[in-house]
Design a protein around this motif. Structure first.
Motif, PDB file in Angstrom:
ATOM      1  N   UNK A 171    -101.030 -20.289 -24.772  1.00  0.00           N
ATOM      2  CA  UNK A 171    -100.478 -20.162 -26.121  1.00  0.00           C
ATOM      3  C   UNK A 171     -99.427 -21.243 -26.338  1.00  0.00           C
ATOM      4  N   UNK A 172     -99.626 -22.103 -27.335  1.00  0.00           N
ATOM      5  CA  UNK A 172     -98.692 -23.171 -27.636  1.00  0.00           C
ATOM      6  C   UNK A 172     -97.684 -22.769 -28.705  1.00  0.00           C
ATOM      7  N   UNK A 173     -98.000 -21.723 -29.489  1.00  0.00           N
ATOM      8  CA  UNK A 173     -97.084 -21.206 -30.500  1.00  0.00           C
ATOM      9  C   UNK A 173     -96.368 -19.994 -29.920  1.00  0.00           C
ATOM     10  N   UNK A 174     -95.064 -20.102 -29.698  1.00  0.00           N
ATOM     11  CA  UNK A 174     -94.316 -19.033 -29.044  1.00  0.00           C
ATOM     12  C   UNK A 174     -94.144 -17.814 -29.945  1.00  0.00           C
ATOM     13  N   UNK A 175     -94.178 -17.998 -31.264  1.00  0.00           N
ATOM     14  CA  UNK A 175     -93.979 -16.868 -32.168  1.00  0.00           C
ATOM     15  C   UNK A 175     -95.221 -15.996 -32.253  1.00  0.00           C
ATOM     16  N   UNK A 176     -96.378 -16.600 -32.525  1.00  0.00           N
ATOM     17  CA  UNK A 176     -97.619 -15.828 -32.648  1.00  0.00           C
ATOM     18  C   UNK A 176     -98.349 -15.689 -31.325  1.00  0.00           C
ATOM     19  N   UNK A 177     -97.900 -16.387 -30.264  1.00  0.00           N
ATOM     20  CA  UNK A 177     -98.527 -16.356 -28.941  1.00  0.00           C
ATOM     21  C   UNK A 177    -100.014 -16.714 -29.009  1.00  0.00           C
ATOM     22  N   UNK A 178    -100.367 -17.676 -29.869  1.00  0.00           N
ATOM     23  CA  UNK A 178    -101.735 -18.171 -29.981  1.00  0.00           C
ATOM     24  C   UNK A 178    -101.685 -19.695 -30.091  1.00  0.00           C
ATOM     25  N   UNK A 203    -106.529 -18.721 -31.858  1.00  0.00           N
ATOM     26  CA  UNK A 203    -107.432 -18.236 -30.813  1.00  0.00           C
ATOM     27  C   UNK A 203    -107.136 -18.951 -29.507  1.00  0.00           C
ATOM     28  N   UNK A 204    -107.316 -18.248 -28.406  1.00  0.00           N
ATOM     29  CA  UNK A 204    -107.201 -18.834 -27.074  1.00  0.00           C
ATOM     30  C   UNK A 204    -108.559 -18.999 -26.408  1.00  0.00           C
ATOM     31  N   UNK A 205    -109.619 -18.547 -27.085  1.00  0.00           N
ATOM     32  CA  UNK A 205    -110.991 -18.702 -26.584  1.00  0.00           C
ATOM     33  C   UNK A 205    -111.865 -19.271 -27.700  1.00  0.00           C
ATOM     34  N   UNK A 206    -111.652 -20.518 -28.098  1.00  0.00           N
ATOM     35  CA  UNK A 206    -112.383 -21.071 -29.236  1.00  0.00           C
ATOM     36  C   UNK A 206    -113.850 -21.347 -28.901  1.00  0.00           C
ATOM     37  N   UNK A 207    -114.739 -20.971 -29.809  1.00  0.00           N
ATOM     38  CA  UNK A 207    -116.172 -21.250 -29.681  1.00  0.00           C
ATOM     39  C   UNK A 207    -116.533 -22.317 -30.719  1.00  0.00           C
TER      40      UNK A 207
END
Length: 414
Positions: A171-178, A203-207
């Protein structure tokens, strides 16, 4: 005279009968009240019933479940009150002799304190510490996995790459944790073919499932190529965050038999030393009377190649910050295909506060690329909190206002 006498006698008998009937009814009510079963609310308090019983003839027990009942039995003293609605007689009364609650010796000997100790012994603190440390290290080291496929179309003489998906991205966005990931792909060493996928939001699992076809590549040259995947997270308000990269040399990969499915772990971006980023010559002058800062971008030298082959097309972007907030930006012209660029461009910035205590200035040397987003070659920051030559240069212009002071600075990794 006889009729009133008869009426008086009958009325006396009626009065006696009614009084006796009333007394009998009162006695019956008194006895029924003394033998009446406890009301539902009382049963609820004693037994912990969540829902009041609707039918007294039901075979189910009104009380807590088996687990809570066993706990209550083990914790209840022998002389305590015990109600069981199934063991009432026909009149709804409880029997005089209540059965004693028997508990097994194991339950009696096993106190709550000993049970807690046994539970603690099953998982030791050392093992918990090692597990948590391992999991935290794995989370820091692992950046996810990239799944893709390679294929060569002999009829069209085309090289086909399908970027399927990525899993387990950080997660690169610390606020939304995504993250908002997308992928840039370049074919090295020629750097002629550059493509990128669409951005997938939160998303952390992008398709992705996107196919890119590169025409005019002979099959004999496939072995000399290298695929470079850059996994990034889109940021609307600042530069996109680099998650990691995947480098695939195609030497030894056989594509003559058809499509080849592959997956690779995403690794950290190759951080090169600051000495390999080149140098930048900057001249600064602070005018205390007009409260302005004059910046001259003079030269850049020893700039690295953008990748395996090909020279950079450098230009410099200048950002002025006040209390860590960007308030102004400028940029130079692009110098084509040179590692030693001469800019000689002057910029004047208005300072919103007195003095340079909360002011800092950032220089970004970028490689201009029309096909995709420009890559950062090197970075330089000047300010009161800057280290090395950046801090020394800033201290000099503060001590000697109205004097143009020029210095060479080593660029750091961008």
């Amino acid at each position: 005279d006889e009729i009133p006498t008869v009426v008086g006698i009958f009325s006396a008998f009626g009065l006696v009968f009614s009084v006796s009937l009333f007394a009998w009814i009162c006695c019956q009510r008194k006895s029924s009240k003394s033998n009446k079963t406890p009301p539902y609310k009382f049963v609820h308090v004693l037994k912990g019933v969540d829902i009041y019983p609707e039918n007294l003839n039901s075979k189910k027990k009104f009380g807590a479940d088996d687990k809570s009942e066993a706990k209550n039995k083990s914790a209840m003293p022998k002389n305590s009150l015990h109600l069981d609605l199934e063991k009432r007689d026909l009149n709804g009364n409880f029997p005089k002799t209540t059965p004693k609650i028997q508990s097994s010796p194991d339950l009696e000997n096993l106190s709550p304190k000993r049970f807690a100790e046994r539970k603690k012994d099953s998982v030791s603190p050392d093992s918990l510490k090692s597990i948590t440390s391992l999991s935290s290290e794995d989370k820091q080291d692992k950046l996810g996995t990239l799944f893709f496929s390679l294929e060569y179309n002999f009829e069209k003489k085309a090289f086909v790459v399908n970027i399927k998906e990525a899993r387990g991205l950080p997660a690169m966005d610390e606020q939304s944790m995504t993250s908002d990931p997308y992928i840039k792909m370049t074919i090295l060493p020629e750097k002629k073919h550059k493509v990128k996928t669409r951005v997938l939001r939160k998303t952390l699992d992008p398709a992705f499932d996107e196919t890119f076809t590169f025409y005019g590549i002979p099959y004999s040259q496939i072995q000399d190529l290298t695929l470079h995947f850059m996994i990034l997270s889109f940021d609307r308000f600042s530069r996109d965050d680099v998650i990691g990269e995947v480098l695939i040399p195609l030497a030894g990969i056989e594509l003559s038999e058809g499509r080849l499915l592959m997956d690779r772990e995403i690794t950290k971006r190759n951080v090169r030393k600051s000495s390999g980023r080149g140098e930048l010559l900057i001249s600064l002058c602070y005018q205390s009377t007009t409260n302005t800062l004059t910046v001259v971008v003079l030269k850049a030298r020893h700039l690295p190649k953008s990748d395996v082959s090909g020279l950079s097309d450098p230009y410099v972007k200048v950002n002025l910050y006040h209390a860590k907030k960007r308030i102004s930006k400028k940029k130079t012209h692009v110098k084509k295909c040179t590692p030693n660029a001469v800019f000689n461009e002057l910029f004047v910035f208005d300072i919103p506060c007195e003095g340079l205590d909360d002011i800092s200035i950032e220089f970004l040397v970028l490689d201009s690329d029309r096909g995709s987003r420009n890559e950062v070659i090197g970075r330089l920051t000047l300010g009161s909190s800057a280290e090395g030559t950046g801090g020394e240069h800033w201290k000099e212009i503060c001590e000697y206002p109205r004097r143009q002071i020029a210095k060479w600075h080593m660029l750091c990794d961008g």
